[in-house]
Design an enzyme around this catalytic site. Structure first.
Site, mmCIF file in Angstrom:
data_model
loop_
_atom_site.group_PDB
_atom_site.id
_atom_site.type_symbol
_atom_site.label_atom_id
_atom_site.label_comp_id
_atom_site.label_asym_id
_atom_site.label_seq_id
_atom_site.Cartn_x
_atom_site.Cartn_y
_atom_site.Cartn_z
ATOM 1 N N GLU A 1 -5.641 -5.439 10.187
ATOM 2 C CA GLU A 1 -4.636 -4.421 10.490
ATOM 3 C C GLU A 1 -5.014 -3.697 11.778
ATOM 4 O OE1 GLU A 1 -2.558 -2.974 6.678
ATOM 5 O OE2 GLU A 1 -4.493 -1.994 6.730
ATOM 6 N N HIS B 1 -9.734 0.535 4.628
ATOM 7 C CA HIS B 1 -8.466 0.806 5.314
ATOM 8 C C HIS B 1 -8.731 1.749 6.490
ATOM 9 C CE1 HIS B 1 -4.463 2.257 6.193
ATOM 10 N NE2 HIS B 1 -4.025 1.147 5.629
ATOM 11 N N LYS C 1 0.104 4.269 -0.338
ATOM 12 C CA LYS C 1 -0.558 5.438 0.266
ATOM 13 C C LYS C 1 -0.321 6.705 -0.576
ATOM 14 C CE LYS C 1 -0.388 3.127 4.682
ATOM 15 N NZ LYS C 1 -0.374 3.187 6.131
ATOM 16 N N ASN D 1 0.869 -1.182 0.000
ATOM 17 C CA ASN D 1 0.000 0.000 0.000
ATOM 18 C C ASN D 1 0.902 1.226 0.000
ATOM 19 O OD1 ASN D 1 -1.835 2.013 0.504
ATOM 20 N ND2 ASN D 1 -2.444 1.282 2.537
ATOM 21 N N SER E 1 3.077 -2.299 10.474
ATOM 22 C CA SER E 1 4.510 -2.291 10.803
ATOM 23 C C SER E 1 5.221 -3.600 10.473
ATOM 24 C CB SER E 1 4.723 -1.930 12.275
ATOM 25 O OG SER E 1 4.259 -0.616 12.521
ATOM 26 N N GLY F 1 1.947 1.981 10.897
ATOM 27 C CA GLY F 1 2.871 3.105 10.820
ATOM 28 C C GLY F 1 3.489 3.500 12.152
ATOM 29 N N GLU G 1 -7.228 4.221 7.603
ATOM 30 C CA GLU G 1 -7.078 5.658 7.343
ATOM 31 C C GLU G 1 -8.335 6.223 6.662
ATOM 32 O OE1 GLU G 1 -3.224 5.321 5.463
ATOM 33 O OE2 GLU G 1 -2.462 4.674 7.418
#
Ligand code: PGA
Length: 248
Positions: free
Chosen positions: A165, A93, A11, A9, A211, A171, A95
């Site tokens: 996730e 996702h 991003k 991904n 991560s 991250g 985000e």
């Protein structure tokens, strides 16, 4: 039987030249393998260029709007990504859920739009830290699946993958423990089994994300019911993405 999957991904990173170079570098270093699906999710602007020079590494969209067209300034529709040849898309996702307030019911609409356009869904789920520490993370995640994905019939579901996730691991450098990963992935597989039966449950790839990098991927990928990874930061560096493929 289900495939191993390594997905990157990207991003909101990389300009056009850098995207093409990264795709070329990983394509040169990896080789096509029947047991693996390799997929990258570049920013929208680079999708067409990458699709036009695509090799065995699949190219997916990070997002899309479920309507076919209309007054949705700044959005890109499901039919527009399909039109340029996109066959995979991320949905849900964290985000998108947290920064852009996408709800389980909106994600359900996206799932339906993707299925109608024969786009394979990589459905992301995962709990925030607060839920991990004070509530039942398995219940939280299975609820995300029930509200957005489990209305599909077996034939439709078979085209999807699930990516677990945990939000607190994305991250942050903080990877979930092997026990946490095995427990959640096994719970997801069991939910699939109770809703769709053993055979379908065995066909769905369940990826871990958060991560994940070459130094921890061997341990992550060897956890029970983990079929691959959805990789953010470490997918931007060709050598680490290639090293990740060697961690299975
Ligand atoms: P990360 O991101 O690997 O940088 O934690 C994973 C993701 O957001 O899919």
């Amino acid at each position: 039987m289900r495939k191993k999957v390594l997905a990157g991904n990207w991003k909101m990173n990389l300009n056009s030249k850098q995207s093409l170079a990264l795709y070329a570098d990983i394509s040169a270093a990896l080789s096509s393998n029947k047991e693996f699906d390799f997929i990258v999710f570049p920013p929208f602007l680079h999708l067409k260029e990458l699709i036009d020079s695509r090799g065995f590494i699949e190219i997916g969209a990070q997002n899309f709007h479920p309507e076919l067209n209309g007054a949705f300034t700044g959005e890109v529709s499901v039919s527009q990504i399909k039109d340029i040849g996109i066959q995979y898309a991320l949905i849900g996702h964290s985000e998108r859920r947290t920064l852009f307030k996408e709800s389980n019911s909106f994600l359900k609409q996206k799932v339906d739009a993707a299925i109608q356009h024969q786009i394979r869904v990589v459905f992301c789920c995962g709990e925030p830290l607060e839920v991990r520490e004070n509530q039942d993370p398995v219940m939280y995640v299975t609820n995300q699946l029930k509200e957005s994905l489990f209305h599909l019939n077996s034939e439709q579901l078979k085209t999807c993958m699930i990516a677990y996730e945990p939000i607190w691991a994305i991250g942050t450098g903080k990877v979930a423990t092997e026990e946490q990963i095995s427990q959640m992935h096994t719970a997801i597989r069991n939910e699939l089994k109770s809703k769709y039966g053993q055979q379908i449950a065995n066909e769905i790839s369940i990826l871990y994300g958060g991560s994940c990098k070459p130094s921890n991927a061997k341990a992550v990928f060897s956890c029970e019911n983990v079929d691959g990874g959805l990789i953010g930061g470490a997918s931007l560096e060709p050598t680490s993405f290639v090293e990740l493929s060697e961690c299975f």
